[in-house]
Motif scaffolding. Structure first.
Motif, PDB file in Angstrom:
ATOM      1  N   LEU A 197     -68.243 -84.182 -23.438  1.00  0.00           N
ATOM      2  CA  LEU A 197     -69.116 -83.070 -23.810  1.00  0.00           C
ATOM      3  C   LEU A 197     -70.086 -83.470 -24.918  1.00  0.00           C
ATOM      4  N   ARG A 198     -69.602 -84.242 -25.876  1.00  0.00           N
ATOM      5  CA  ARG A 198     -70.476 -84.650 -26.974  1.00  0.00           C
ATOM      6  C   ARG A 198     -71.619 -85.536 -26.487  1.00  0.00           C
ATOM      7  N   GLU A 199     -71.297 -86.491 -25.619  1.00  0.00           N
ATOM      8  CA  GLU A 199     -72.349 -87.361 -25.085  1.00  0.00           C
ATOM      9  C   GLU A 199     -73.311 -86.581 -24.197  1.00  0.00           C
ATOM     10  N   GLY A 200     -72.759 -85.645 -23.415  1.00  0.00           N
ATOM     11  CA  GLY A 200     -73.625 -84.821 -22.579  1.00  0.00           C
ATOM     12  C   GLY A 200     -74.583 -83.982 -23.398  1.00  0.00           C
ATOM     13  N   ARG A 201     -74.096 -83.408 -24.489  1.00  0.00           N
ATOM     14  CA  ARG A 201     -74.967 -82.599 -25.354  1.00  0.00           C
ATOM     15  C   ARG A 201     -76.019 -83.468 -26.035  1.00  0.00           C
ATOM     16  N   ARG A 202     -75.644 -84.687 -26.374  1.00  0.00           N
ATOM     17  CA  ARG A 202     -76.615 -85.582 -27.012  1.00  0.00           C
ATOM     18  C   ARG A 202     -77.749 -85.911 -26.038  1.00  0.00           C
ATOM     19  N   ALA A 203     -77.380 -86.211 -24.787  1.00  0.00           N
ATOM     20  CA  ALA A 203     -78.405 -86.486 -23.780  1.00  0.00           C
ATOM     21  C   ALA A 203     -79.277 -85.256 -23.548  1.00  0.00           C
ATOM     22  N   ALA A 204     -78.662 -84.081 -23.525  1.00  0.00           N
ATOM     23  CA  ALA A 204     -79.423 -82.847 -23.307  1.00  0.00           C
ATOM     24  C   ALA A 204     -80.412 -82.600 -24.447  1.00  0.00           C
ATOM     25  N   ARG A 205     -79.996 -82.855 -25.674  1.00  0.00           N
ATOM     26  CA  ARG A 205     -80.922 -82.672 -26.801  1.00  0.00           C
ATOM     27  C   ARG A 205     -82.117 -83.609 -26.692  1.00  0.00           C
ATOM     28  N   PHE A 206     -81.868 -84.853 -26.288  1.00  0.00           N
ATOM     29  CA  PHE A 206     -82.971 -85.799 -26.117  1.00  0.00           C
ATOM     30  C   PHE A 206     -83.919 -85.323 -25.018  1.00  0.00           C
ATOM     31  N   LEU A 207     -83.370 -84.841 -23.909  1.00  0.00           N
ATOM     32  CA  LEU A 207     -84.230 -84.376 -22.817  1.00  0.00           C
ATOM     33  C   LEU A 207     -85.033 -83.149 -23.227  1.00  0.00           C
ATOM     34  N   GLU A 208     -84.417 -82.231 -23.969  1.00  0.00           N
ATOM     35  CA  GLU A 208     -85.149 -81.055 -24.446  1.00  0.00           C
ATOM     36  C   GLU A 208     -86.288 -81.446 -25.381  1.00  0.00           C
ATOM     37  N   ALA A 209     -86.095 -82.530 -26.138  1.00  0.00           N
ATOM     38  CA  ALA A 209     -87.120 -82.984 -27.081  1.00  0.00           C
ATOM     39  C   ALA A 209     -88.104 -83.957 -26.431  1.00  0.00           C
ATOM     40  N   ASN A 210     -88.017 -84.118 -25.094  1.00  0.00           N
ATOM     41  CA  ASN A 210     -88.881 -85.034 -24.343  1.00  0.00           C
ATOM     42  C   ASN A 210     -88.712 -86.490 -24.774  1.00  0.00           C
TER      43      ASN A 210
ATOM     44  N   ALA B 213     -82.639 -90.372 -23.915  1.00  0.00           N
ATOM     45  CA  ALA B 213     -81.731 -89.705 -22.985  1.00  0.00           C
ATOM     46  C   ALA B 213     -81.249 -90.677 -21.915  1.00  0.00           C
ATOM     47  N   ARG B 214     -82.140 -91.536 -21.429  1.00  0.00           N
ATOM     48  CA  ARG B 214     -81.774 -92.503 -20.396  1.00  0.00           C
ATOM     49  C   ARG B 214     -80.643 -93.420 -20.879  1.00  0.00           C
ATOM     50  N   ALA B 215     -80.723 -93.845 -22.138  1.00  0.00           N
ATOM     51  CA  ALA B 215     -79.695 -94.737 -22.677  1.00  0.00           C
ATOM     52  C   ALA B 215     -78.340 -94.039 -22.722  1.00  0.00           C
ATOM     53  N   VAL B 216     -78.321 -92.754 -23.062  1.00  0.00           N
ATOM     54  CA  VAL B 216     -77.058 -92.012 -23.119  1.00  0.00           C
ATOM     55  C   VAL B 216     -76.511 -91.773 -21.714  1.00  0.00           C
ATOM     56  N   VAL B 217     -77.368 -91.329 -20.798  1.00  0.00           N
ATOM     57  CA  VAL B 217     -76.926 -91.045 -19.432  1.00  0.00           C
ATOM     58  C   VAL B 217     -76.421 -92.320 -18.756  1.00  0.00           C
ATOM     59  N   ALA B 218     -77.052 -93.456 -19.054  1.00  0.00           N
ATOM     60  CA  ALA B 218     -76.618 -94.725 -18.463  1.00  0.00           C
ATOM     61  C   ALA B 218     -75.164 -95.038 -18.817  1.00  0.00           C
ATOM     62  N   GLY B 219     -74.705 -94.576 -19.981  1.00  0.00           N
ATOM     63  CA  GLY B 219     -73.327 -94.802 -20.378  1.00  0.00           C
ATOM     64  C   GLY B 219     -72.347 -93.857 -19.726  1.00  0.00           C
ATOM     65  N   LEU B 220     -72.843 -92.838 -19.020  1.00  0.00           N
ATOM     66  CA  LEU B 220     -71.971 -91.841 -18.398  1.00  0.00           C
ATOM     67  C   LEU B 220     -71.884 -91.980 -16.889  1.00  0.00           C
TER      68      LEU B 220
ATOM     69  N   LEU C 284     -76.966 -86.309 -15.199  1.00  0.00           N
ATOM     70  CA  LEU C 284     -76.106 -85.849 -16.282  1.00  0.00           C
ATOM     71  C   LEU C 284     -75.198 -84.723 -15.805  1.00  0.00           C
ATOM     72  N   ALA C 285     -75.774 -83.744 -15.109  1.00  0.00           N
ATOM     73  CA  ALA C 285     -74.984 -82.615 -14.624  1.00  0.00           C
ATOM     74  C   ALA C 285     -73.918 -83.073 -13.635  1.00  0.00           C
ATOM     75  N   GLU C 286     -74.271 -83.982 -12.734  1.00  0.00           N
ATOM     76  CA  GLU C 286     -73.298 -84.474 -11.769  1.00  0.00           C
ATOM     77  C   GLU C 286     -72.141 -85.186 -12.461  1.00  0.00           C
ATOM     78  N   SER C 287     -72.457 -85.990 -13.470  1.00  0.00           N
ATOM     79  CA  SER C 287     -71.417 -86.726 -14.176  1.00  0.00           C
ATOM     80  C   SER C 287     -70.470 -85.787 -14.923  1.00  0.00           C
ATOM     81  N   VAL C 288     -71.021 -84.817 -15.621  1.00  0.00           N
ATOM     82  CA  VAL C 288     -70.180 -83.891 -16.394  1.00  0.00           C
ATOM     83  C   VAL C 288     -69.315 -83.054 -15.460  1.00  0.00           C
TER      84      VAL C 288
ATOM     85  N   ASN D 159     -82.107 -77.926 -15.617  1.00  0.00           N
ATOM     86  CA  ASN D 159     -82.917 -77.859 -16.828  1.00  0.00           C
ATOM     87  C   ASN D 159     -81.993 -77.554 -17.998  1.00  0.00           C
ATOM     88  N   ALA D 160     -82.567 -77.341 -19.167  1.00  0.00           N
ATOM     89  CA  ALA D 160     -81.752 -77.132 -20.367  1.00  0.00           C
ATOM     90  C   ALA D 160     -80.865 -75.901 -20.246  1.00  0.00           C
TER      91      ALA D 160
END
Length: 309
Positions: free
Chosen positions: A95-108, A113-120, A137-141, A279-280
């Motif tokens: 959940l923490r990594e997913g939220r981190r990726a989501a924050r990056f995507l929301e901030a464009n 975000a790609r680096a975080v999602v690649a780890g998931l 990201l959604a599929e992984s979570v 989306n977010a």
């Protein structure tokens, strides 16, 4: 330590602490063992089903035996048992990594975000745009709501820390070898089938927990179980499609489509309402639903453990 208290503390530690990044994790040792067996299979020319099955059984038995031995030590055994119970769960970190990726995507901040999602995920994310990263990201979570929490907690409750780590050894083998590529189609056959069997019931329990959590939290849409069942059966995996299909329909966004694995382009079946993108807002709904499902399943399993164990 009672089984009920062990389960309660393990869940609490996972949700509160996650996986401390600077501490060694047992999964890394298991992964190293499989990497060594992979190289040995190359050296001996034994990339076949028999060697693959023997390797998985060996690592699973060694993992369970080591955990059982450490948990049985005088004085410190209870602490070792708690550590292995906690370390086998991974919802907090997911959940923490997913939220981190989501924050990056929301901030464009797509590259962050790609680096975080690649780890998931196991797919290649190098060419994905923001929409593709949201979907990956959604599929992984959704899938890992089962793989990282419900299934491990189920096997922890059923068979204790030793059984949990036998399951984790099989799951790790599937994540490393369970691919239908020329290199792993034979070596990873047993790992993939064993993981299918062990995760079959937990995957369906995950759907029930998601459904109930969505209703309790007021997140649910008017979704038919028949739609979830139909889409889940499209997946090549007998288990992964269930939590993904449930999340797609309950959150109102599609999963599936084009993806790249090990350089090969794959068209995954569409699950959920076609054309609805992640989306977010929809990801935030998924996050809340997965948290609720995890807590609900934990409460039920701990309650049952208190009654029967």
């Amino acid at each position: 330590m009672s089984e009920t208290l062990l389960l309660l503390l393990a869940v609490a530690l996972d949700l509160l602490c996650g996986d401390p990044p600077r501490l060694p994790h047992p999964v890394r040792a298991i992964g190293a063992a499989y990497a060594g067996l992979d190289r040995l299979a190359d050296g001996l020319g034994w990339r076949n089903r028999l060697f693959g099955a023997a390797g998985v059984l060996l690592v699973a038995a060694a993992s369970a035996g080591l955990v059982r031995g450490l948990a049985g030590l005088p004085l410190v055994g209870w602490l070792a048992g708690l550590y292995f119970a906690y370390a086998g769960l991974a919802l907090g970190g997911l959940l923490r990594e997913g939220r981190r990726a989501a924050r990056f995507l929301e901030a464009n901040r797509t590259e962050d975000a790609r680096a975080v999602v690649a780890g998931l995920v196991s797919r290649d994310v190098s060419a994905l745009d923001a929409d593709g990263l949201w979907r990956a990201l959604a599929e992984s979570v959704a899938e890992n709501a089962n793989d990282a929490f419900v299934a491990p907690l189920f096997w922890l409750a059923v068979s204790g820390p030793a059984g949990l780590w036998a399951y984790k050894a099989v799951s790790t083998a599937d994540s490393m070898w369970g691919y239908r590529t020329p290199r792993y189609v034979r070596l990873g056959f047993f790992a993939a089938r064993a993981d299918d069997v062990l995760a079959w019931l937990p995957a369906r329990l995950t759907v029930g927990a998601m459904w109930c959590a969505a209703w309790l939290l007021g997140l649910g849409r008017a979704v038919r179980l028949a739609d979830v069942r139909r889409d889940a059966r499209k997946s090549a995996s007998p288990n992964a499609g269930w939590p993904m299909a449930a999340a797609a329909w309950l959150c109102g966004a599609a999963m599936g489509g084009e993806a790249t694995y090990f350089g090969a382009r794959v068209i995954k079946p569409i699950m959920g309402p076609p054309g609805a993108a992640w989306n977010a807002a929809r990801y935030a709904k998924l996050d809340r639903m997965v948290v609720g499902a995890g807590l609900l399943f934990a409460v039920i399993i701990i309650f049952l453990a208190g009654l029967y164990l």
